[in-house]
Design a protein around this motif. Sequence first.
Motif, short mmCIF file in Angstrom:
data_model
loop_
_atom_site.label_atom_id
_atom_site.label_comp_id
_atom_site.label_asym_id
_atom_site.label_seq_id
_atom_site.Cartn_x
_atom_site.Cartn_y
_atom_site.Cartn_z
N GLU A 83 12.79 -41.82 -7.32
CA GLU A 83 11.56 -41.24 -7.90
C GLU A 83 11.10 -40.03 -7.10
OE1 GLU A 83 10.33 -41.77 -10.67
OE2 GLU A 83 10.88 -43.82 -11.24
N THR A 84 11.58 -38.86 -7.47
CA THR A 84 11.13 -37.59 -6.89
C THR A 84 11.06 -36.60 -8.05
OG1 THR A 84 13.29 -36.61 -6.51
CG2 THR A 84 12.48 -38.11 -4.78
N PRO A 85 10.53 -35.41 -7.82
CA PRO A 85 10.44 -34.44 -8.94
C PRO A 85 11.79 -34.14 -9.61
CG PRO A 85 9.03 -33.74 -7.14
CD PRO A 85 9.79 -34.94 -6.63
N GLY A 99 27.89 -28.81 -13.55
CA GLY A 99 27.56 -28.16 -12.27
C GLY A 99 27.09 -29.14 -11.22
N TYR A 100 26.15 -30.01 -11.60
CA TYR A 100 25.60 -30.95 -10.61
C TYR A 100 26.64 -31.96 -10.12
CZ TYR A 100 22.50 -34.21 -8.25
OH TYR A 100 21.92 -35.02 -7.30
N PRO A 101 27.29 -32.71 -11.05
CA PRO A 101 28.29 -33.66 -10.53
C PRO A 101 29.41 -32.99 -9.74
CG PRO A 101 28.29 -33.65 -12.94
CD PRO A 101 27.09 -32.88 -12.50
N VAL A 149 13.17 -26.72 6.53
CA VAL A 149 13.60 -25.52 5.80
C VAL A 149 13.41 -25.79 4.32
CG1 VAL A 149 15.61 -24.11 5.19
CG2 VAL A 149 15.30 -24.86 7.56
N ASP A 150 12.91 -24.81 3.60
CA ASP A 150 12.85 -24.90 2.14
C ASP A 150 12.61 -23.50 1.58
OD1 ASP A 150 12.27 -27.72 0.27
OD2 ASP A 150 12.02 -25.77 -0.69
N VAL A 151 12.92 -23.35 0.30
CA VAL A 151 12.65 -22.08 -0.38
C VAL A 151 11.18 -22.01 -0.78
CG1 VAL A 151 13.30 -22.90 -2.69
CG2 VAL A 151 13.66 -20.48 -2.07
N ALA A 174 10.23 -29.43 1.38
CA ALA A 174 8.99 -29.25 0.61
C ALA A 174 8.76 -30.37 -0.39
CB ALA A 174 9.01 -27.89 -0.09
N SER A 175 9.73 -31.23 -0.59
CA SER A 175 9.60 -32.23 -1.65
C SER A 175 10.46 -33.46 -1.38
CB SER A 175 10.03 -31.56 -2.97
OG SER A 175 9.91 -32.44 -4.07
N GLY A 176 10.12 -34.54 -2.05
CA GLY A 176 11.00 -35.70 -2.19
C GLY A 176 11.63 -36.23 -0.91
#
Length: 256
Positions: A189-191, A152-154, A31-33, A10-12
């Motif tokens: 450069e994405t949301p 959490g992310y790393p 696939v996306d939420v 849905a994005s990026g």
Amino acid sequence: GKTILITGVASGIGARTAELAGQLGADVIGVDVREPAAAAGSFVKADISSKAGVDELVARLPQRIDALCNVAGLSGNTGAAATLAVNFFGLRALSEGLAPRLREGGAIVNVASIAGFGWRANLNRAASMVGIEGFPDVAEVVADHAVRNEEGYPVSKELLLLWTFRAAHQDLFKSRGIRVNAVSPGPVETPILKQFRTVLGDARVDSDIARVGRAGTSGDIAPVVLFLCSDGARWVNGANVPVDGGLEASINAEVL
Ligand code: NAI
């Protein structure tokens, strides 16, 4: 054409990968939420953050798939458990659930991150968490391993890289010649980049961008993801390909 499943469409980066795969003649299942604004190929709405969500998704997918691109991800701004659930445990559960349907010689490409760079330095914790099989209670895992929210992310990307290396040698995939590789983008450069700016601070993101002259675009990442899916990458397995304008190399060079 080949059937290619792409999460996060849905994005990026996922959206661009789906568009390019379609242009190259693949049958894309996105696939996306969230619903994409413009779907390339067919679309299945699903939430990979829980075992139930992954199981429901797997049940709705076709029996034969050529490649799986795991692109969906969260920035970490919703907490460590939510982030680990999507970026690692959900991604892995989907990959394992689909393994029997991936054709012999098929491929999985995991979109990790430069943020997973510390996998080796933090190997003990990463190995302990990757060693947890199935889809655990992620909040419990986070508590047991003392993962702070800002980690959490790393940590999710460290686990993803370590799992990529292991999965390449795991019977589930290896016995049928399914290659498992990772792509590690730098800032793109994405949301999600706006969210990274909030989590990491502008100074950190801007200095990373400055090191390599510009931020990346989704169009810089998508061709590398699709190359790793292709037969041209048939001897590339268990690799992590940084796609970051040289950012990781510049960090490595400083350390050396
Ligand atoms: P994005 O935020 O534009 O796209 C991510 C997509 O994943 C969204 O469409 C979102 O709805 C989907 N998603 C989130 N949770 C989901 C769930 N539970 N189930 C299904 N889909 C879900 O971000 P972008 O940049 O396209 O990110 C793609 C991947 O690239 C992510 O894994 C991200 O961590 C990684 N990445 C991005 C970088 C960047 O600077 N943009 C840098 C390094 C890695």
